[in-house]
Design a protein around this motif. Structure first.
Motif, short mmCIF file in Angstrom:
data_model
loop_
_atom_site.label_atom_id
_atom_site.label_comp_id
_atom_site.label_asym_id
_atom_site.label_seq_id
_atom_site.Cartn_x
_atom_site.Cartn_y
_atom_site.Cartn_z
N THR A 20 30.24 46.91 44.15
CA THR A 20 29.15 45.98 44.46
C THR A 20 29.25 44.74 43.58
OG1 THR A 20 27.74 47.84 45.09
CG2 THR A 20 26.64 45.74 44.62
N ALA A 21 29.47 44.92 42.30
CA ALA A 21 29.61 43.78 41.38
C ALA A 21 30.82 42.93 41.75
CB ALA A 21 29.71 44.27 39.94
N SER A 22 31.92 43.56 42.10
CA SER A 22 33.12 42.82 42.50
C SER A 22 32.88 42.04 43.79
CB SER A 22 34.30 43.78 42.69
OG SER A 22 34.66 44.35 41.46
N PHE A 23 32.14 42.65 44.70
CA PHE A 23 31.80 41.98 45.97
C PHE A 23 31.00 40.71 45.68
CE2 PHE A 23 28.92 41.33 49.57
CZ PHE A 23 29.82 41.32 50.63
N VAL A 24 30.00 40.83 44.84
CA VAL A 24 29.16 39.67 44.51
C VAL A 24 29.99 38.59 43.82
CG1 VAL A 24 27.22 38.86 43.11
CG2 VAL A 24 27.02 40.99 44.42
N ARG A 25 30.81 38.97 42.84
CA ARG A 25 31.64 37.99 42.13
C ARG A 25 32.60 37.28 43.08
NH1 ARG A 25 31.54 41.81 38.00
NH2 ARG A 25 33.48 42.74 38.71
N ARG A 26 33.16 38.02 44.01
CA ARG A 26 34.15 37.44 44.92
C ARG A 26 33.52 36.41 45.85
NH1 ARG A 26 38.28 41.30 47.97
NH2 ARG A 26 38.87 41.54 45.79
#
Length: 182
Positions: A20-26
């Protein structure tokens, strides 16, 4: 994290906080950029972006890669959240005279000038220089997002009159800022 977009959505749907955090950062820059381009205000765009990511998380289990890529899916969610924010903002009942009074009032509540405060002060001064009916029309059109037809209905004046007020007000504002910036 070198994971595909689809894998990030699947991990988000599974409740994995890293995915989820990686999705948001991307995608945060693209989502925020679209939100700003639609709503026009950074603070509102931040709220829209947050809402878009919440909706993406909520609906991530229903994402189907056969129907399209992740980015268009997410930007569609963002667009819908931005339109919802605009509708909410337009549904607020503002009296034209109150809006003009607020925008043409002198002084600010802050003691440290920032670029936004300076810009707001410049806009207030410029609006104060307009005839009240032009300032009202400009405020309703630009800051509240009302159409000329909506303003005409609200004020009970002909549509052509409102269009003229907006055009003249915008022209005077443009002249005001061109003279000040030279």
């Amino acid at each position: 994290m070198g994971v595909s977009d689809e894998a990030l959505v699947a991990g988000m749907a599974a409740g994995d906080p890293q995915y989820t955090a990686s999705f948001v950062r991307r995608f945060q820059a693209r989502v925020f950029g679209l939100a700003v381009s639609i709503v026009g205000v950074s603070a509102t765009a931040e709220d829209v972006a947050q809402e878009a990511f919440v909706r993406a998380w909520r609906y991530s289990g229903g994402y189907d890669p056969r129907r399209g890529a992740v980015l268009p899916w997410l930007l569609s969610i963002t667009r819908n959240a931005a339109i919802d924010a605009i509708r909410l903002r337009r549904d607020r009942p503002y009296e034209p005279e109150v809006m003009v009074a607020l925008l043409t009032a002198t002084g600010t509540a802050t003691t440290e000038p920032s670029d936004e405060v300076a810009d707001a002060d410049r806009i207030r001064v410029a609006l104060h220089g307009l005839p009240p009916e032009q300032a009202t029309a400009v405020v309703l059109a630009i800051f509240n997002g009302l159409t000329a037809k909506e303003i005409a209905e609200w004020q009970g004046v002909p549509l052509g009159t409102v269009k003229t007020r907006i055009r003249l007000g915008m022209s005077r504002l443009r002249d005001h800022f061109e003279v000040r910036d030279e």
